[in-house]
Design a protein around this motif. Structure first.
Motif, PDB file in Angstrom:
ATOM      1  N   GLY A 166      54.441  29.623  69.208  1.00 30.32           N
ATOM      2  CA  GLY A 166      54.611  28.505  70.132  1.00 30.32           C
ATOM      3  C   GLY A 166      55.335  27.343  69.482  1.00 30.32           C
ATOM      4  O   GLY A 166      55.435  27.255  68.250  1.00 30.32           O
ATOM      5  N   THR A 167      55.835  26.434  70.325  1.00 32.52           N
ATOM      6  CA  THR A 167      56.559  25.244  69.888  1.00 32.52           C
ATOM      7  C   THR A 167      56.178  24.080  70.787  1.00 32.52           C
ATOM      8  O   THR A 167      56.022  24.252  72.001  1.00 32.52           O
ATOM      9  CB  THR A 167      58.082  25.464  69.942  1.00 32.52           C
ATOM     10  N   LEU A 168      56.047  22.907  70.200  1.00 24.39           N
ATOM     11  CA  LEU A 168      55.810  21.683  70.955  1.00 24.39           C
ATOM     12  C   LEU A 168      56.645  20.580  70.326  1.00 24.39           C
ATOM     13  O   LEU A 168      56.578  20.361  69.114  1.00 24.39           O
ATOM     14  CB  LEU A 168      54.331  21.297  70.931  1.00 24.39           C
ATOM     15  N   GLY A 169      57.464  19.896  71.156  1.00 23.48           N
ATOM     16  CA  GLY A 169      58.325  18.878  70.584  1.00 23.48           C
ATOM     17  C   GLY A 169      58.782  17.848  71.597  1.00 23.48           C
ATOM     18  O   GLY A 169      58.463  17.923  72.789  1.00 23.48           O
ATOM     19  N   SER A 170      59.510  16.868  71.106  1.00 28.63           N
ATOM     20  CA  SER A 170      60.019  15.807  71.956  1.00 28.63           C
ATOM     21  C   SER A 170      61.302  15.255  71.356  1.00 28.63           C
ATOM     22  O   SER A 170      61.618  15.499  70.176  1.00 28.63           O
ATOM     23  CB  SER A 170      58.986  14.686  72.130  1.00 28.63           C
ATOM     24  N   GLY A 171      62.037  14.491  72.174  1.00 28.93           N
ATOM     25  CA  GLY A 171      63.273  13.901  71.700  1.00 28.93           C
ATOM     26  C   GLY A 171      63.618  12.644  72.467  1.00 28.93           C
ATOM     27  O   GLY A 171      63.100  12.407  73.564  1.00 28.93           O
ATOM     28  N   TRP A 172      64.463  11.841  71.870  1.00 33.70           N
ATOM     29  CA  TRP A 172      64.902  10.590  72.502  1.00 33.70           C
ATOM     30  C   TRP A 172      66.401  10.439  72.278  1.00 33.70           C
ATOM     31  O   TRP A 172      66.892  10.546  71.149  1.00 33.70           O
ATOM     32  CB  TRP A 172      64.158   9.403  71.891  1.00 33.70           C
ATOM     33  N   SER A 173      67.130  10.197  73.359  1.00 35.88           N
ATOM     34  CA  SER A 173      68.569   9.993  73.297  1.00 35.88           C
ATOM     35  C   SER A 173      68.878   8.572  73.760  1.00 35.88           C
ATOM     36  O   SER A 173      68.979   8.313  74.957  1.00 35.88           O
ATOM     37  CB  SER A 173      69.303  11.015  74.179  1.00 35.88           C
ATOM     38  N   PRO A 174      69.044   7.632  72.819  1.00 39.33           N
ATOM     39  CA  PRO A 174      69.344   6.251  73.199  1.00 39.33           C
ATOM     40  C   PRO A 174      70.779   6.066  73.670  1.00 39.33           C
ATOM     41  O   PRO A 174      71.109   5.056  74.289  1.00 39.33           O
ATOM     42  CB  PRO A 174      69.085   5.464  71.924  1.00 39.33           C
ATOM     43  N   ALA A 175      71.646   7.028  73.366  1.00 41.04           N
ATOM     44  CA  ALA A 175      73.044   6.994  73.797  1.00 41.04           C
ATOM     45  C   ALA A 175      73.483   8.427  74.075  1.00 41.04           C
ATOM     46  O   ALA A 175      72.860   9.390  73.608  1.00 41.04           O
ATOM     47  CB  ALA A 175      73.928   6.358  72.725  1.00 41.04           C
ATOM     48  N   PHE A 184      74.174  10.890  70.812  1.00 43.39           N
ATOM     49  CA  PHE A 184      73.250  11.490  69.860  1.00 43.39           C
ATOM     50  C   PHE A 184      71.816  11.418  70.371  1.00 43.39           C
ATOM     51  O   PHE A 184      71.489  10.653  71.273  1.00 43.39           O
ATOM     52  CB  PHE A 184      73.367  10.828  68.483  1.00 43.39           C
ATOM     53  N   ALA A 185      70.966  12.238  69.771  1.00 40.83           N
ATOM     54  CA  ALA A 185      69.542  12.272  70.112  1.00 40.83           C
ATOM     55  C   ALA A 185      68.745  12.544  68.849  1.00 40.83           C
ATOM     56  O   ALA A 185      69.210  13.247  67.944  1.00 40.83           O
ATOM     57  CB  ALA A 185      69.262  13.349  71.154  1.00 40.83           C
ATOM     58  N   LEU A 186      67.547  11.991  68.791  1.00 35.91           N
ATOM     59  CA  LEU A 186      66.605  12.252  67.714  1.00 35.91           C
ATOM     60  C   LEU A 186      65.527  13.197  68.235  1.00 35.91           C
ATOM     61  O   LEU A 186      65.027  13.012  69.347  1.00 35.91           O
ATOM     62  CB  LEU A 186      65.980  10.949  67.222  1.00 35.91           C
ATOM     63  N   LYS A 187      65.150  14.198  67.420  1.00 39.28           N
ATOM     64  CA  LYS A 187      64.204  15.208  67.889  1.00 39.28           C
ATOM     65  C   LYS A 187      63.219  15.585  66.778  1.00 39.28           C
ATOM     66  O   LYS A 187      63.537  15.495  65.593  1.00 39.28           O
ATOM     67  CB  LYS A 187      64.945  16.480  68.337  1.00 39.28           C
ATOM     68  N   ALA A 188      62.026  16.010  67.202  1.00 34.54           N
ATOM     69  CA  ALA A 188      61.024  16.534  66.267  1.00 34.54           C
ATOM     70  C   ALA A 188      60.205  17.589  66.994  1.00 34.54           C
ATOM     71  O   ALA A 188      59.948  17.457  68.204  1.00 34.54           O
ATOM     72  CB  ALA A 188      60.119  15.424  65.740  1.00 34.54           C
TER      73      ALA A 188
END
Length: 349
Positions: free
Chosen positions: A269-278, A281-285
């Motif tokens: 399994g996998t659980l994650g999230s991300g944020w794209s302020p523009a 690009f996006a930041l993910k974990a």
């Protein structure tokens, strides 16, 4: 010829890693897309030499490719392992570096159906990142284990039990891995610009690699999993964020690597999230884990599951081309490599 090709591959991997840092700095903040950047899981999994030979899949996107559209990926995974355990009955040594290059294709062939294939190439060597990993662990206060006293640049994967050598691999080289044929079925998509989506995915791994060189397992593996995601528009100029998850199972036939101790069923399994302020690009974990692949051992590194924390980001090189850059750290020590680097260059067509 093989050693020269391997050296060229390793040099290319190093150059690619350095290049991605420059690219990330150069393109972060440049508007190069007309639509929000999709936030999807990193296309990687546990790169332990005793795990990556099986059909453990990446979570993949919850949105399958539309009919007549496709996606290609060139992924490079570099993983450095050092693990030494001994008892009166068993001895385990995993010391070396693995590099996996994956050429992937996904194509939409119907309203909700996607088909694809993964062609991997696997290389092993003594390791060039031993010193970097020790410095990394020291800087962040992470446990070093036996690394500081271990010989540098060694390649040896070995396991013995009850006086019998059950695994021995110490030859550097590059070879084709086990081919994977994939499919995806779109179960739900709300059609929004920030969609909620759910897909059923599957993969079939064929034993085309070499079990003696640890580029394959000798088994035929079938994986089925659900992957879902939910995207959210943020107020103002904060861009958008997403959460994603996947869960499934892997069934394997009898292979050639520690076949007397291998389990035929594994959950993952996998659980994650991300944020794209523009849009550029996006930041993910994400946290990715699986149950144990082996049994009948006193070593938890074989007898228990693995979990990795994978963190990094995606940068848009153009409206159709993206680059994933990620680093992973073993959450359950020993069940996966100490540190692994992932690069994924994807292109929509």
């Amino acid at each position: 010829m093989t050693s020269r090709l391997f050296s060229l591959t390793r040099e290319l991997s190093i150059r690619t890693m350095l290049f991605t840092v420059v690219v990330l700095v150069a393109f972060a903040g440049r508007p190069c897309r007309a639509e929000p950047l999709a936030i999807t899981p990193f296309h990687t999994f546990n790169q332990s030499p005793l795990v990556q030979i099986y059909g453990l899949p990446a979570a993949e996107s919850a949105v399958v490719q539309p009919s007549g559209k496709g996606w290609t990926l060139v992924a490079v995974d570099v993983a450095n392992s050092y693990l030494k355990r001994e008892t009166t009955r068993e001895a385990l040594l995993l010391d070396g570096e693995g590099e996996r290059i994956t050429l992937a294709l996904r194509y939409g062939v119907g309203r909700s159906l996607e088909l694809g294939v993964d062609v991997p190439f696997v290389a092993y060597n003594g390791g060039i990142f031993d010193g970097f990993i020790e410095d990394w662990h020291e800087f962040f206060g992470l446990p070093q284990g036996q690394r500081p006293n271990a010989p540098k640049g060694q390649l040896r994967f070995a396991y013995a039990k009850d006086g019998r050598q059950r695994l021995e691999m110490d030859q550097a080289g590059l070879g084709i891995g086990d081919l994977r044929f994939t499919g995806g079925w779109q179960l739900y998509h709300d059609g929004g610009e920030n969609p909620v989506a759910l897909a059923l995915r599957g993969s079939l791994k064929a034993p085309t690699g070499s079990s003696s060189r640890l580029t394959g397992s000798g088994s035929t593996d079938l994986a089925l999993w659900l992957t879902g995601s939910s995207d959210y528009a943020l107020p103002g100029k904060w861009g958008h964020a997403a959460v994603f998850a996947a869960a499934g199972g892997l069934a394997m036939s009898d292979g050639q690597v520690l076949k007397e101790q291998r389990r035929n069923l594994v959950g993952f399994g996998t659980l994650g999230s991300g944020w794209s302020p523009a849009d550029s690009f996006a930041l993910k974990a994400q946290l990715s884990g699986h149950s144990a692949f082996y049994r009948d051992s006193e070593f938890s590194e074989l007898n228990s599951g693995g979990m990795q924390l994978i963190f990094g980001g995606t940068v848009a090189l153009s409206s159709r081309t993206t680059l994933d850059i990620a680093l992973s750290e073993d959450v359950i020590v020993g069940a996966s490599p100490d540190v692994a680097l992932h690069l994924g260059l994807g292109h929509q067509f």
